[in-house]
Structures are given as structure tokens and as C-alpha cells.
Design an enzyme around this catalytic site. Structure first.
Site, PDB file in Angstrom:
ATOM      1  N   GLY A  36       0.844  -1.192   0.000  1.00 45.42           N
ATOM      2  CA  GLY A  36       0.000   0.000   0.000  1.00 45.42           C
ATOM      3  C   GLY A  36       0.877   1.238   0.000  1.00 45.42           C
ATOM      4  N   ILE A  41      -0.932   6.952   3.596  1.00 43.09           N
ATOM      5  CA  ILE A  41       0.018   6.578   4.647  1.00 43.09           C
ATOM      6  C   ILE A  41       1.287   6.023   4.013  1.00 43.09           C
ATOM      7  CG2 ILE A  41       0.446   5.020   6.597  1.00 43.09           C
ATOM      8  CD1 ILE A  41      -2.635   5.035   7.045  1.00 43.09           C
ATOM      9  N   ARG A 109     -10.380   6.489   6.204  1.00 45.20           N
ATOM     10  CA  ARG A 109     -11.688   6.894   6.719  1.00 45.20           C
ATOM     11  C   ARG A 109     -12.043   8.291   6.211  1.00 45.20           C
ATOM     12  NH1 ARG A 109     -13.720   7.580  12.410  1.00 45.20           N
ATOM     13  NH2 ARG A 109     -11.574   7.970  13.020  1.00 45.20           N
ATOM     14  N   ARG A 115     -15.692   2.575  11.434  1.00 42.97           N
ATOM     15  CA  ARG A 115     -14.695   1.535  11.156  1.00 42.97           C
ATOM     16  C   ARG A 115     -15.367   0.276  10.600  1.00 42.97           C
ATOM     17  NH1 ARG A 115     -11.970   4.696  14.864  1.00 42.97           N
ATOM     18  NH2 ARG A 115      -9.775   4.997  14.383  1.00 42.97           N
ATOM     19  N   ILE A 145      -1.312  -2.046   9.840  1.00 44.14           N
ATOM     20  CA  ILE A 145      -1.808  -0.683  10.011  1.00 44.14           C
ATOM     21  C   ILE A 145      -3.236  -0.555   9.477  1.00 44.14           C
ATOM     22  CG2 ILE A 145      -1.485   1.704   9.189  1.00 44.14           C
ATOM     23  CD1 ILE A 145       1.542   1.229   9.332  1.00 44.14           C
ATOM     24  N   ASP A 178      -1.778   5.791  18.900  1.00 46.08           N
ATOM     25  CA  ASP A 178      -2.493   6.080  20.147  1.00 46.08           C
ATOM     26  C   ASP A 178      -1.518   6.555  21.225  1.00 46.08           C
ATOM     27  OD1 ASP A 178      -4.818   5.128  18.872  1.00 46.08           O
ATOM     28  OD2 ASP A 178      -4.368   3.075  19.485  1.00 46.08           O
ATOM     29  N   HIS A 205      -7.589  -0.504  19.104  1.00 42.57           N
ATOM     30  CA  HIS A 205      -7.148   0.621  18.278  1.00 42.57           C
ATOM     31  C   HIS A 205      -8.344   1.290  17.596  1.00 42.57           C
ATOM     32  CE1 HIS A 205      -4.429   3.074  15.957  1.00 42.57           C
ATOM     33  NE2 HIS A 205      -4.806   2.555  14.810  1.00 42.57           N
ATOM     34  N   MET A 256       0.121   8.901  11.237  1.00 46.76           N
ATOM     35  CA  MET A 256       0.126   7.437  11.207  1.00 46.76           C
ATOM     36  C   MET A 256       1.412   6.911  10.593  1.00 46.76           C
ATOM     37  SD  MET A 256      -1.454   4.650  12.048  1.00 46.76           S
ATOM     38  CE  MET A 256       0.093   3.746  12.226  1.00 46.76           C
TER      39      MET A 256
END
Length: 341
Positions: A36, A41, A109, A115, A145, A178, A205, A256
Site C-alpha cells: 500500500g 500513509i 476513513r 470503522r 496498520i 495512540d 485501536h 500514522m
């Protein structure tokens, strides 16, 4: 001022030389694959992993646009060689020989998305990628991730079990963001230097499953229960805060990527035998009745060396722990069911 800049640049030049000599000499060859790598990210994560002197080979995979990302990142004058791989036909080459596979693949998102909405798209992507990992680099460490991590890690575990290749010590849900947020928000309220702050974050998470243990934060600050409640809520809602601030233009991609690079670095240090590398991560666990749980983990040459105890919790944190369990249990079961249907 000019002299201080010179001193700083001289020091950084020495550090750069030391890094280069260190990386080319005593550090093992390590191949890192990012699945990805052309996404929101993936691109900043590829950049950050290219800067890591522990990486000797950086393999960038996505369904489109990877050659451009690889060409761009590949011009950076650091240790690792960079190769881009595009499309299903090249996934095997991207994975072969990998020591560490980082998976930020999937859709981000958007405002209004839950989610669960993410699950319907990303679960299938994760399932396919993990099937390939089991075949082409079954002994690699996996850093998951792709959201929802509470479900995608159990999906990965089930896929590896089916292939007869599951090693629970090598599968990690990346919850580092987090921790990063908890540290940042705590430092702001406690008025302490953020670089000195440590806050363990346990649970899962997503939303209420994220439980920062501010009672164990260091350095300790005498914050009121109202402030601690607000800090907990802000840490839980950090992703939503960024999604809303970006107003439809993305999610928490940069922070992230930073958190993903931090955790990947810790995994590489563990593989290389650096002692006492401890990070929070969502792993197979027996410290609660749930099969997967995020807590402090000692990393080593085999991945998870030890899942550490939760330590003493405040009454507020004990309540939070009990409150998160039903949702986390449901997310785990959803992942297992999807993988086996």
C-alpha cells in the site's frame, strides 16, 4: 547564531557519517516491504523508512503508481536500495526475502464513515495480502496498520493458521499512534517536555477500546480527574479529530506514517538483538480473557519476546478496561468469522 548553526551542522554531519559507517558495517541486511506504498500513509511511510539506517532494501508495493513513488524515494542518499512493484503479478517479488512487512493498504476513513464501513473494504484486501505473505515470506514480522486493526489482525492470524504458517510472535497490530497522541496531549496539559513523556496505551485501536494509562504516565503530573477524562476522550477520538479537520480530504496519514515508522524501527532493533526494546502493540495475548489485546510488549529476535503485565490501574482505568472488552471482543469475532467464511 551563525556559529551555533555551524556547530549544529558539524555535529549532524558527524552523526550522518557515523550512521553511514554503522549501517554499512555492523548492521545486518534487512528487507522491509510496504504493502500500500502509493497511498496516503504509504508514501510518507516509504520516505521515513528510506531514512532508517537499519533498512538495506525497501520494497514498495501497491496496485498502481508504485514505480513513481519508488523512483522519487529512491533518489534519497541513504543506505537502502528501493524497488517499486505494481499489481498482483508482482506481489511475490515484492515479498520474497522480506524481514518485515508493513501493511497500510486499504481505504482511509472519510467524514461520517465508521470503522465498520472500512471493514467491508479493507478486510478483503488484508485477507488477500496475508495469503501472499504466508506463501512468499512466511517468517517475516507483520506490522498491521490497515483499519480496523481490532479486526484485521485476527483476520491475518486466521489466514496464516489456514496456511499452516501462523506464529503469534510475529503478528503485530500497530497502535503506536495512540501512544504518540497520548504523549502529545498529556505533555500539553502537564506542561512538561514531550520528549520526556511516556504513556502506555492498552486495549485496542478504535474509539473506546483505546485506553491510555495516564496513571502510569511519566513524568507524573497532578492532573484533575476531569482533565484526565478529557485527555482519554481526546486520545480515543484523535482519528476523528483529524478526519473532521481535513474535511473530506483525508485521514490521519502523516501522523500514522510517523507512528508506523517508529514501531517498524523498534521491530528492526529487536530483530537485530538490541536489548530492552519495549513498545505497546495489539498482539495475541493471555493477559486478559480476550485473544488479542494491546499492551506493552518486549521485542526481540523472534518478534514478541514477552507480553508485559498491565501494571496497576486507577479506578477510572479499571472501569475503562471493563467497558472496552465487549466491543473489542465483537471486533475480534467479526474478523475471525470473515476469515473463515
Amino acid at each position: 547564531m551563525f556559529r551555533s548553526m555551524l556547530v549544529r551542522s558539524s555535529a549532524s554531519a558527524k552523526q550522518a557519517v557515523n550512521r553511514r559507517s554503522f549501517s554499512s558495517g555492523s548492521v545486518p541486511e534487512r528487507k522491509v516491504a510496504i504493502l500500500g506504498a502509493a497511498g496516503g500513509i504509504g508514501q510518507p511511510l516509504a520516505l521515513l523508512m528510506k531514512l532508517n539506517p537499519l533498512v538495506s532494501s525497501l520494497s514498495l508495493y501497491d496496485i498502481a503508481n508504485t514505480p513513481g513513488v519508488a523512483a522519487d524515494v529512491g533518489h534519497i542518499n541513504t543506505r537502502s536500495d528501493v524497488t517499486g512493484y505494481m499489481g498482483d503479478d508482482n506481489l511475490a517479488k515484492a515479498l520474497e526475502g522480506a524481514d518485515l512487512v508493513i501493511i497500510p493498504a486499504g481505504v482511509p476513513r472519510k467524514p461520517g464513515m465508521t470503522r465498520d464501513d472500512l471493514f467491508n473494504i479493507n478486510a478483503g484486501i488484508v485477507k488477500n495480502l496475508c495469503t501472499a505473505i504466508a506463501k512468499y515470506c512466511p517468517h517475516a514480522l507483520i506490522n498491521m496498520i490497515s483499519n480496523p486493526v481490532n479486526s484485521t489482525v485476527p483476520i491475518a492470524a486466521e489466514i496464516f493458521k489456514k496456511a499452516g504458517m501462523y506464529d503469534e510472535k510475529k503478528l503485530f497490530g500497530v497502535t503506536t499512534l495512540d501512544v504518540v497522541r497520548a504523549k502529545t496531549f498529556y505533555a500539553g496539559k502537564a506542561n512538561v517536555p514531550v520528549a520526556e513523556v511516556n504513556v502506555p496505551v492498552i486495549g485496542g485501536h478504535a474509539g473506546v477500546t483505546i485506553l491510555p494509562l495516564f496513571s502510569q504516565a511519566s513524568p507524573q503530573a497532578n492532573l484533575s480527574s476531569d482533565v484526565l477524562t478529557a485527555l482519554t476522550k481526546r486520545t480515543q477520538d484523535g482519528g476523528t479529530e483529524v478526519v473532521e479537520a481535513k474535511a473530506g480530504k483525508g485521514s490521519a496519514t502523516l501522523s500514522m506514517a510517523y507512528a508506523g515508522a517508529l514501531f517498524a524501527d523498534a521491530c528492526l532493533k529487536g530483530l537485530n538483538g538490541v536489548p530492552d526494546v519495549v513498545e505497546c502493540s495489539y498482539v495475541q495475548s493471555t493477559i486478559t480473557e480476550l485473544p488479542f489485546f494491546a499492551s506493552k510488549v518486549r521485542l526481540g529476535k523472534n518478534g514478541v519476546e514477552e507480553v508485559l503485565d498491565l501494571g496497576p490501574l486507577s479506578d477510572y482505568e479499571k472501569e475503562g478496561l471493563e467497558a472496552l472488552k465487549p466491543e473489542l471482543k465483537s471486533s475480534i469475532e467479526k474478523g475471525v468469522k470473515f476469515a473463515n467464511q
